[in-house]
Write a protein that holds these residues in place. Structure first.
Motif, PDB file in Angstrom:
ATOM      1  N   GLY A  63      49.521 -14.296 -33.753  1.00 25.38           N
ATOM      2  CA  GLY A  63      48.562 -13.251 -33.476  1.00 25.38           C
ATOM      3  C   GLY A  63      48.163 -13.236 -32.019  1.00 25.38           C
ATOM      4  N   PRO A  64      46.911 -12.884 -31.734  1.00 26.63           N
ATOM      5  CA  PRO A  64      46.439 -12.831 -30.342  1.00 26.63           C
ATOM      6  C   PRO A  64      46.656 -14.153 -29.613  1.00 26.63           C
ATOM      7  CG  PRO A  64      44.829 -11.859 -31.842  1.00 26.63           C
ATOM      8  CD  PRO A  64      45.876 -12.496 -32.697  1.00 26.63           C
ATOM      9  N   ALA A  65      47.064 -14.050 -28.369  1.00 23.72           N
ATOM     10  CA  ALA A  65      47.294 -15.217 -27.505  1.00 23.72           C
ATOM     11  C   ALA A  65      48.379 -16.133 -28.060  1.00 23.72           C
ATOM     12  CB  ALA A  65      45.997 -15.991 -27.283  1.00 23.72           C
ATOM     13  N   GLY A  66      49.231 -15.608 -28.945  1.00 19.29           N
ATOM     14  CA  GLY A  66      50.337 -16.386 -29.466  1.00 19.29           C
ATOM     15  C   GLY A  66      49.944 -17.439 -30.482  1.00 19.29           C
ATOM     16  N   ARG A  67      48.721 -17.366 -31.010  1.00 19.91           N
ATOM     17  CA  ARG A  67      48.266 -18.365 -31.976  1.00 19.91           C
ATOM     18  C   ARG A  67      48.618 -17.913 -33.389  1.00 19.91           C
ATOM     19  NH1 ARG A  67      42.232 -19.598 -29.455  1.00 19.91           N
ATOM     20  NH2 ARG A  67      42.963 -20.497 -27.477  1.00 19.91           N
ATOM     21  N   TRP A  68      48.913 -18.884 -34.239  1.00 23.68           N
ATOM     22  CA  TRP A  68      49.296 -18.582 -35.612  1.00 23.68           C
ATOM     23  C   TRP A  68      48.107 -18.057 -36.408  1.00 23.68           C
ATOM     24  CZ3 TRP A  68      54.222 -18.208 -36.572  1.00 23.68           C
ATOM     25  CH2 TRP A  68      55.137 -18.988 -35.871  1.00 23.68           C
ATOM     26  N   ARG A  69      48.392 -17.074 -37.256  1.00 27.79           N
ATOM     27  CA  ARG A  69      47.400 -16.530 -38.170  1.00 27.79           C
ATOM     28  C   ARG A  69      48.032 -16.360 -39.547  1.00 27.79           C
ATOM     29  NH1 ARG A  69      44.885 -17.727 -34.385  1.00 27.79           N
ATOM     30  NH2 ARG A  69      43.362 -16.515 -33.175  1.00 27.79           N
ATOM     31  N   LEU A  70      47.227 -16.465 -40.592  1.00 25.45           N
ATOM     32  CA  LEU A  70      47.679 -16.190 -41.951  1.00 25.45           C
ATOM     33  C   LEU A  70      47.642 -14.687 -42.208  1.00 25.45           C
ATOM     34  CD1 LEU A  70      45.685 -18.970 -43.833  1.00 25.45           C
ATOM     35  CD2 LEU A  70      48.129 -18.977 -43.329  1.00 25.45           C
ATOM     36  N   ILE A  71      48.643 -14.189 -42.925  1.00 23.49           N
ATOM     37  CA  ILE A  71      48.694 -12.782 -43.293  1.00 23.49           C
ATOM     38  C   ILE A  71      48.796 -12.654 -44.819  1.00 23.49           C
ATOM     39  CG2 ILE A  71      49.770 -12.116 -41.104  1.00 23.49           C
ATOM     40  CD1 ILE A  71      52.423 -11.845 -42.689  1.00 23.49           C
ATOM     41  N   ASP A  72      48.756 -11.405 -45.286  1.00 21.24           N
ATOM     42  CA  ASP A  72      48.941 -11.053 -46.696  1.00 21.24           C
ATOM     43  C   ASP A  72      47.761 -11.534 -47.532  1.00 21.24           C
ATOM     44  OD1 ASP A  72      49.734 -10.304 -49.171  1.00 21.24           O
ATOM     45  OD2 ASP A  72      51.662 -11.330 -49.139  1.00 21.24           O
ATOM     46  N   VAL A  73      46.764 -10.664 -47.670  1.00 22.43           N
ATOM     47  CA  VAL A  73      45.532 -11.045 -48.354  1.00 22.43           C
ATOM     48  C   VAL A  73      45.491 -10.557 -49.803  1.00 22.43           C
ATOM     49  CG1 VAL A  73      44.223 -11.136 -46.205  1.00 22.43           C
ATOM     50  CG2 VAL A  73      44.307  -8.983 -47.500  1.00 22.43           C
ATOM     51  N   ASP A  74      46.618 -10.116 -50.345  1.00 18.50           N
ATOM     52  CA  ASP A  74      46.625  -9.556 -51.701  1.00 18.50           C
ATOM     53  C   ASP A  74      46.120 -10.530 -52.757  1.00 18.50           C
ATOM     54  OD1 ASP A  74      48.743  -6.865 -51.876  1.00 18.50           O
ATOM     55  OD2 ASP A  74      48.596  -8.016 -50.044  1.00 18.50           O
ATOM     56  N   ASP A  75      46.289 -11.828 -52.524  1.00 25.71           N
ATOM     57  CA  ASP A  75      45.902 -12.836 -53.511  1.00 25.71           C
ATOM     58  C   ASP A  75      44.704 -13.656 -53.069  1.00 25.71           C
ATOM     59  OD1 ASP A  75      48.185 -12.189 -55.193  1.00 25.71           O
ATOM     60  OD2 ASP A  75      49.384 -13.127 -53.625  1.00 25.71           O
ATOM     61  N   LEU A  76      44.108 -13.296 -51.941  1.00 27.22           N
ATOM     62  CA  LEU A  76      42.979 -14.025 -51.372  1.00 27.22           C
ATOM     63  C   LEU A  76      41.784 -13.994 -52.319  1.00 27.22           C
ATOM     64  CD1 LEU A  76      42.021 -15.201 -48.444  1.00 27.22           C
ATOM     65  CD2 LEU A  76      40.849 -12.997 -48.280  1.00 27.22           C
ATOM     66  N   GLY A  77      41.066 -15.116 -52.417  1.00 33.31           N
ATOM     67  CA  GLY A  77      39.867 -15.101 -53.232  1.00 33.31           C
ATOM     68  C   GLY A  77      39.342 -16.483 -53.533  1.00 33.31           C
ATOM     69  N   LEU A  78      38.363 -16.526 -54.411  1.00 35.25           N
ATOM     70  CA  LEU A  78      37.688 -17.767 -54.769  1.00 35.25           C
ATOM     71  C   LEU A  78      38.508 -18.529 -55.800  1.00 35.25           C
ATOM     72  CD1 LEU A  78      35.016 -19.362 -54.419  1.00 35.25           C
ATOM     73  CD2 LEU A  78      34.145 -18.089 -56.395  1.00 35.25           C
ATOM     74  N   GLY A  79      38.755 -19.808 -55.541  1.00 33.96           N
ATOM     75  CA  GLY A  79      39.549 -20.591 -56.483  1.00 33.96           C
ATOM     76  C   GLY A  79      39.723 -22.022 -56.035  1.00 33.96           C
ATOM     77  N   ALA A  80      40.693 -22.690 -56.649  1.00 35.23           N
ATOM     78  CA  ALA A  80      40.976 -24.096 -56.358  1.00 35.23           C
ATOM     79  C   ALA A  80      41.778 -24.205 -55.067  1.00 35.23           C
ATOM     80  CB  ALA A  80      41.756 -24.718 -57.516  1.00 35.23           C
ATOM     81  N   PRO A  81      41.246 -24.816 -54.023  1.00 40.20           N
ATOM     82  CA  PRO A  81      41.973 -24.869 -52.750  1.00 40.20           C
ATOM     83  C   PRO A  81      43.289 -25.633 -52.837  1.00 40.20           C
ATOM     84  CG  PRO A  81      40.017 -26.261 -52.677  1.00 40.20           C
ATOM     85  CD  PRO A  81      39.917 -25.450 -53.931  1.00 40.20           C
ATOM     86  N   ALA A  82      43.420 -26.525 -53.826  1.00 43.11           N
ATOM     87  CA  ALA A  82      44.690 -27.233 -53.995  1.00 43.11           C
ATOM     88  C   ALA A  82      45.848 -26.255 -54.190  1.00 43.11           C
ATOM     89  CB  ALA A  82      44.603 -28.191 -55.176  1.00 43.11           C
ATOM     90  N   TRP A  83      45.565 -25.059 -54.701  1.00 39.68           N
ATOM     91  CA  TRP A  83      46.630 -24.086 -54.937  1.00 39.68           C
ATOM     92  C   TRP A  83      47.368 -23.745 -53.646  1.00 39.68           C
ATOM     93  CZ3 TRP A  83      46.655 -22.559 -60.159  1.00 39.68           C
ATOM     94  CH2 TRP A  83      47.764 -21.762 -60.514  1.00 39.68           C
ATOM     95  N   ASP A  84      46.647 -23.717 -52.524  1.00 35.21           N
ATOM     96  CA  ASP A  84      47.283 -23.361 -51.262  1.00 35.21           C
ATOM     97  C   ASP A  84      48.178 -24.471 -50.730  1.00 35.21           C
ATOM     98  OD1 ASP A  84      46.163 -20.852 -51.225  1.00 35.21           O
ATOM     99  OD2 ASP A  84      44.502 -21.393 -49.904  1.00 35.21           O
ATOM    100  N   LEU A  85      48.041 -25.675 -51.257  1.00 35.59           N
ATOM    101  CA  LEU A  85      48.918 -26.780 -50.880  1.00 35.59           C
ATOM    102  C   LEU A  85      50.040 -26.973 -51.887  1.00 35.59           C
ATOM    103  CD1 LEU A  85      46.174 -27.315 -49.344  1.00 35.59           C
ATOM    104  CD2 LEU A  85      46.755 -29.728 -49.430  1.00 35.59           C
ATOM    105  N   ALA A  86      50.056 -26.140 -52.916  1.00 35.12           N
ATOM    106  CA  ALA A  86      50.963 -26.371 -54.037  1.00 35.12           C
ATOM    107  C   ALA A  86      52.424 -26.203 -53.669  1.00 35.12           C
ATOM    108  CB  ALA A  86      50.614 -25.432 -55.192  1.00 35.12           C
ATOM    109  N   ARG A  87      52.743 -25.207 -52.841  1.00 38.64           N
ATOM    110  CA  ARG A  87      54.167 -24.981 -52.562  1.00 38.64           C
ATOM    111  C   ARG A  87      54.772 -26.136 -51.774  1.00 38.64           C
ATOM    112  NH1 ARG A  87      54.136 -19.973 -52.207  1.00 38.64           N
ATOM    113  NH2 ARG A  87      55.532 -19.262 -53.836  1.00 38.64           N
TER     114      ARG A  87
END
Length: 343
Positions: free
Chosen positions: A225-249
């Motif tokens: 993104g701006p200044a060449g820094r990494w950003r997360l995209i695709d918010v279709d599944d964004l929301g409240l839940g178990a944060p471990a899910w984001d480490l699952a893959r």
């Protein structure tokens, strides 16, 4: 969805098609990216997710949209985003594992009370349910076998342990190039799904609490993104839940042998050093926190692989077979009957 229609929505005549799936069509028009979301999207929840992505509290974590609202092309909601350079797929050694771990830790630490709301639930379990439906719809397959808990001959083994080949292989399905053991592999995936609690399969409400989660984290969800820094995209599944899910893959890849130990530990250490709440304290065993989400992601990935191979009338590739093999190991575990409260 017509890519030309999306380009016209952005006021452009020239475009590059970046993705075209049932759940999203994406085109690039110069420095603008237009995304048509799935027809089954909840427009109110999606609108909140887009507003969250544009919130100043997440300016260093999520790529902000070019506008706070939703448009519509045909029957699909549409959003506009700035273009960002993605991770190079042909240079896996350059994958930004530490930056993505730090972004996830920041996302999971985000205070919820100041965000636009109400914050919708993270859609990870819904994606598991969708993958299993796609597997069931792919072709007639063998009925599910008893789960590990109901089969006294089954011995529980760790997810990373070797597994024996199926004792019996069903007749080859239609399609000369299809896997002759596709039915048995589908049975194993369903049996693995049967070890998961109902909320993980999208069949019951999740436990209360949790953190702001991405919901579908993989390296394709990163851009500069701006200044060449990494950003997360695709918010279709964004929301409240178990944060471990984001480490699952990455956890599932590591357990299946697709991610080497050094890379996994770099990712894990960076997440913990940045204050991530989903993997236990530095130096501790992360698997009590990550095991359930990693198993769910393994089931999802294997189910989608079998459904896609059936549709294309081909055999699984080596990576896809590793995920099915991991499901065979999961299927030998006792079912996880007690819901776990998200960290």
């Amino acid at each position: 969805m017509s890519a030309a229609a999306l380009a016209a929505y952005a006021g452009a005549s020239e475009y590059v098609l970046l993705a075209d799936r049932d759940d999203g069509t994406v085109v690039r028009c110069g420095e603008v990216v237009v995304k048509a979301h799935g027809e089954d999207s909840d427009p109110e929840a999606l609108a909140v997710r887009v507003r969250i992505a544009g919130d100043p509290a997440l300016a260093g974590v999520l790529l902000a949209p070019l506008g706070p609202g939703l448009g519509r092309v045909g029957r699909r909601p549409v959003t506009l985003w700035p273009y960002g350079a993605p991770v190079a797929p042909d240079h896996p050694e350059e994958a930004p594992w530490e930056p993505v771990a730090e972004l996830l830790a920041a996302l999971h630490r985000t205070p919820l009370h100041h965000l636009p709301g109400p914050v919708p639930p993270m859609r990870g379990p819904a994606k598991v349910a969708r993958a299993l439906r796609r597997l069931d719809a792919a072709r007639p397959l063998a009925a599910p076998a008893p789960t590990a808990a109901s089969d006294p001959a089954t011995v529980a083994v760790p997810l990373t342990a070797p597994v024996r080949a199926p004792a019996a292989v069903p007749a080859a399905p239609a399609g000369a190039d299809a896997d002759p053991d596709a039915g048995e592999m589908a049975r194993l995936v369903r049996a693995a799904a049967g070890t998961l609690p109902g909320w993980v399969r999208g069949e019951a409400p999740p436990p209360p609490g949790g953190a702001l989660c991405h919901g579908d984290l993989h390296l394709g969800q990163l851009v500069r993104g701006p200044a060449g820094r990494w950003r997360l995209i695709d918010v279709d599944d964004l929301g409240l839940g178990a944060p471990a899910w984001d480490l699952a893959r990455p956890a599932a890849w590591y357990a299946a042998g697709l991610l080497d130990t050094e890379t996994w530990l770099r990712f894990l250490d960076a997440y913990r050093a940045a204050g991530g709440p989903a993997a236990g304290a530095p130096g501790s065993d992360p698997w009590p926190e990550l095991d359930l989400a990693a198993r769910a992601l393994t089931v999802q990935t294997a189910a989608l692989a079998l459904a896609k191979a059936a549709r294309e009338r081909r055999r699984l590739d080596d990576v896809e077979r590793l995920m099915v093999d991991a499901c065979a190991r999961i299927a030998s575990l006792p079912p996880d009957l007690e819901p776990r409260t998200p960290s």
